[in-house]
Design an enzyme around this catalytic site. Sequence first.
Site, PDB file in Angstrom:
ATOM      1  N   THR A   1     -15.673  -8.522  20.480  1.00  0.00           N
ATOM      2  CA  THR A   1     -14.920  -8.019  19.328  1.00  0.00           C
ATOM      3  C   THR A   1     -14.747  -9.147  18.324  1.00  0.00           C
ATOM      4  OG1 THR A   1     -13.761  -6.360  20.611  1.00  0.00           O
ATOM      5  CG2 THR A   1     -12.627  -7.174  18.642  1.00  0.00           C
TER       6      THR A   1
ATOM      7  N   GLN B   1     -21.347  -1.028  22.986  1.00  0.00           N
ATOM      8  CA  GLN B   1     -20.251  -0.804  23.929  1.00  0.00           C
ATOM      9  C   GLN B   1     -19.262   0.190  23.312  1.00  0.00           C
ATOM     10  OE1 GLN B   1     -16.934  -3.534  24.713  1.00  0.00           O
ATOM     11  NE2 GLN B   1     -17.620  -3.606  26.830  1.00  0.00           N
TER      12      GLN B   1
ATOM     13  N   HIS C   1     -17.110   1.111  28.322  1.00  0.00           N
ATOM     14  CA  HIS C   1     -16.114   0.056  28.574  1.00  0.00           C
ATOM     15  C   HIS C   1     -15.054   0.571  29.551  1.00  0.00           C
ATOM     16  CE1 HIS C   1     -13.662  -3.355  28.129  1.00  0.00           C
ATOM     17  NE2 HIS C   1     -13.741  -3.552  26.812  1.00  0.00           N
TER      18      HIS C   1
ATOM     19  N   ALA D   1     -13.459  -1.653  31.481  1.00  0.00           N
ATOM     20  CA  ALA D   1     -12.935  -2.945  31.936  1.00  0.00           C
ATOM     21  C   ALA D   1     -11.603  -3.268  31.264  1.00  0.00           C
ATOM     22  CB  ALA D   1     -13.958  -4.042  31.643  1.00  0.00           C
ATOM     23  N   PHE D   2     -11.056  -4.422  31.653  1.00  0.00           N
ATOM     24  CA  PHE D   2      -9.810  -4.957  31.119  1.00  0.00           C
ATOM     25  C   PHE D   2      -8.711  -3.904  31.163  1.00  0.00           C
ATOM     26  CE2 PHE D   2     -13.273  -7.565  29.113  1.00  0.00           C
ATOM     27  CZ  PHE D   2     -13.175  -8.547  30.068  1.00  0.00           C
TER      28      PHE D   2
ATOM     29  N   TYR E   1      -8.086  -1.117  29.033  1.00  0.00           N
ATOM     30  CA  TYR E   1      -8.207  -0.031  28.055  1.00  0.00           C
ATOM     31  C   TYR E   1      -8.219   1.344  28.745  1.00  0.00           C
ATOM     32  CZ  TYR E   1      -8.759  -4.169  25.373  1.00  0.00           C
ATOM     33  OH  TYR E   1      -8.500  -5.401  24.832  1.00  0.00           O
TER      34      TYR E   1
ATOM     35  N   GLY F   1     -17.349 -17.308  32.097  1.00  0.00           N
ATOM     36  CA  GLY F   1     -17.316 -18.740  32.375  1.00  0.00           C
ATOM     37  C   GLY F   1     -18.664 -19.378  32.648  1.00  0.00           C
TER      38      GLY F   1
ATOM     39  N   LYS G   1     -18.558 -16.638  24.742  1.00  0.00           N
ATOM     40  CA  LYS G   1     -18.187 -17.694  23.783  1.00  0.00           C
ATOM     41  C   LYS G   1     -19.374 -18.577  23.391  1.00  0.00           C
ATOM     42  CE  LYS G   1     -14.702 -18.789  26.606  1.00  0.00           C
ATOM     43  NZ  LYS G   1     -14.668 -17.630  27.508  1.00  0.00           N
TER      44      LYS G   1
HETATM   45  C1  LIG Z   1     -13.839 -13.286  20.940  1.00  0.00           C
HETATM   46  C2  LIG Z   1     -14.055 -12.424  22.167  1.00  0.00           C
HETATM   47  C3  LIG Z   1     -14.155 -11.066  22.025  1.00  0.00           C
HETATM   48  C4  LIG Z   1     -14.399 -10.249  23.144  1.00  0.00           C
HETATM   49  N1  LIG Z   1     -14.570  -8.921  22.976  1.00  0.00           N
HETATM   50  C5  LIG Z   1     -14.945  -8.136  24.020  1.00  0.00           C
HETATM   51  C6  LIG Z   1     -15.270  -6.775  23.833  1.00  0.00           C
HETATM   52  O1  LIG Z   1     -15.300  -6.246  22.711  1.00  0.00           O
HETATM   53  N2  LIG Z   1     -15.597  -6.053  24.930  1.00  0.00           N
HETATM   54  C7  LIG Z   1     -15.626  -6.603  26.192  1.00  0.00           C
HETATM   55  O2  LIG Z   1     -15.939  -5.897  27.160  1.00  0.00           O
HETATM   56  N3  LIG Z   1     -15.351  -7.902  26.379  1.00  0.00           N
HETATM   57  C8  LIG Z   1     -15.031  -8.685  25.334  1.00  0.00           C
HETATM   58  N4  LIG Z   1     -14.803 -10.020  25.521  1.00  0.00           N
HETATM   59  C9  LIG Z   1     -15.078 -10.619  26.846  1.00  0.00           C
HETATM   60  C10 LIG Z   1     -16.532 -11.155  26.866  1.00  0.00           C
HETATM   61  O3  LIG Z   1     -17.471 -10.108  26.801  1.00  0.00           O
HETATM   62  C11 LIG Z   1     -16.825 -12.000  28.124  1.00  0.00           C
HETATM   63  O4  LIG Z   1     -16.708 -11.200  29.250  1.00  0.00           O
HETATM   64  C12 LIG Z   1     -15.856 -13.179  28.212  1.00  0.00           C
HETATM   65  O5  LIG Z   1     -15.829 -13.896  26.997  1.00  0.00           O
HETATM   66  C13 LIG Z   1     -16.255 -14.135  29.331  1.00  0.00           C
HETATM   67  O6  LIG Z   1     -17.526 -14.678  29.096  1.00  0.00           O
HETATM   68  P1  LIG Z   1     -17.690 -16.180  28.521  1.00  0.00           P
HETATM   69  O7  LIG Z   1     -16.965 -17.096  29.465  1.00  0.00           O
HETATM   70  O8  LIG Z   1     -19.192 -16.383  28.539  1.00  0.00           O
HETATM   71  O9  LIG Z   1     -17.114 -16.198  27.148  1.00  0.00           O
HETATM   72  C14 LIG Z   1     -14.510 -10.841  24.424  1.00  0.00           C
HETATM   73  C15 LIG Z   1     -14.370 -12.223  24.562  1.00  0.00           C
HETATM   74  C16 LIG Z   1     -14.149 -13.017  23.453  1.00  0.00           C
HETATM   75  C17 LIG Z   1     -14.062 -14.514  23.617  1.00  0.00           C
END
Ligand SMILES: Cc1cc2nc3c(=O)[nH]c(=O)nc-3n(C[C@H](O)[C@H](O)[C@H](O)COP(=O)(O)O)c2cc1C
Length: 373
Positions: A34, A107, A183, A185-186, A188, A305, A327
């Site tokens: 996002t 998504q 989606h 997850a998390f 929602y 991560g 990230k």
């Molecule tokens: C800025 C940001 C926005 C994110 N938006 C979403 C999203 O829209 N949908 C989702 O399922 N996860 C979202 N995530 C989680 C990421 O998809 C990912 O699972 C999470 O960043 C861990 O991976 P990383 O350590 O490689 O960043 C978001 C993470 C970040 C940092």
Amino acid sequence: MLLMGSVQDPMIDYVDQLVLCVRTIGRVVHAPLTRSRCYNNLPGQHVALYYSQRASKGGLLIAESTGVSETAQGYPNTPGIWTKEQVEAWKPVVEAVHRKGGVFFCQIWHVGRASTYDYQPSGQAPISCTDKQITPEVLEDGTVEEFSAPRRLTEDEIPSIVNDFRLAARNCIEAGFDGVEIHCAFGYLIKQFMKDSVNDRTDKYGGSMENRCRFALEVIQAAIDEIGADRVGVRLSPYSNCLDCWDSDPDALGLYMIHAMNKLGVLYCSMVETEVVKVDGKVQIPYKLLRFRKAFAGTFIVAGGYNREEGNKAVSEGYTDLVAYGKWFLANPDLPKRFELNAPLNKYDRSTFYTPDPVVGYTDYPFLDLSSV
Ligand SMILES: Cc1cc2nc3c(=O)[nH]c(=O)nc-3n(C[C@H](O)[C@H](O)[C@H](O)COP(=O)(O)O)c2cc1C
């Protein structure tokens, strides 16, 4: 074979072929992110630039969470895919990714109770499986994140929400996407139904694990009926507990979903690791997803991560098929190339993750200067 598709369907064969290439470029997937830059819920030219910068031949990109209906929204400037105008706005974005040979899934989400009256049509209460409100949370920057008290959906209303996901899946294909990621997850809407910390229903959508997963599986089934199982991926985060959303038995719940997804022929499962910890400044991947990976019949994607080294290790040891990077991909438009060359990475700037500027912290992360490598 990864992301297997029906040979009768030339479109899926195309996806299959392209995604096979992902193997050769390190199996690097753009995680859904996002970015809060879709003003009036519409992706503009800067969004097309952002994704095309990150597209490469055979690389799989998952677009940011995209709302399935007017009631699905809860955050500023997030895109939608429930109107004709939104579908038209996505088309050039998808074309820009396809021109560079990328595979692009969208998504789709509904935030449920993670919303406020301001985001809801006519200032109504956000909808959920419950009427319990999310506990206000103090964020890292000291601001308090507060959501409005939700309204519990009646059993009769649930089919229309399932139908919103069905139509959104159809709209994604109309916009040119290769498929959708649902989606779940998390914290929602779909996960609100699944988890026993939130779901306090006594009808067929609450109580037993089977009942709590019913809404998720109806949504997945509806998307599959509409666009085919070969175009439907699912994101799960069995161990996340954000937005007051967790389960007393995440292993059993995750496996229940995996077995049901196998029966439906879901193309891929994208799973988020548990909380990642750092020891001596080094990220430690918990590697808690193996049981799900082993049980799932389709393509498995992990996220959370990972860096180049950990991603390569996870793939070479068979822990996963693909690795989604959040990230690092956000800050490195040419991440697959940098990984291939083992080149240094741009650092990400958290302060611009969700700021609305169409350029700063979005499309201005530099590409690698290949003459210096
Ligand atoms: C800025 C940001 C926005 C994110 N938006 C979403 C999203 O829209 N949908 C989702 O399922 N996860 C979202 N995530 C989680 C990421 O998809 C990912 O699972 C999470 O960043 C861990 O991976 P990383 O350590 O490689 O960043 C978001 C993470 C970040 C940092």
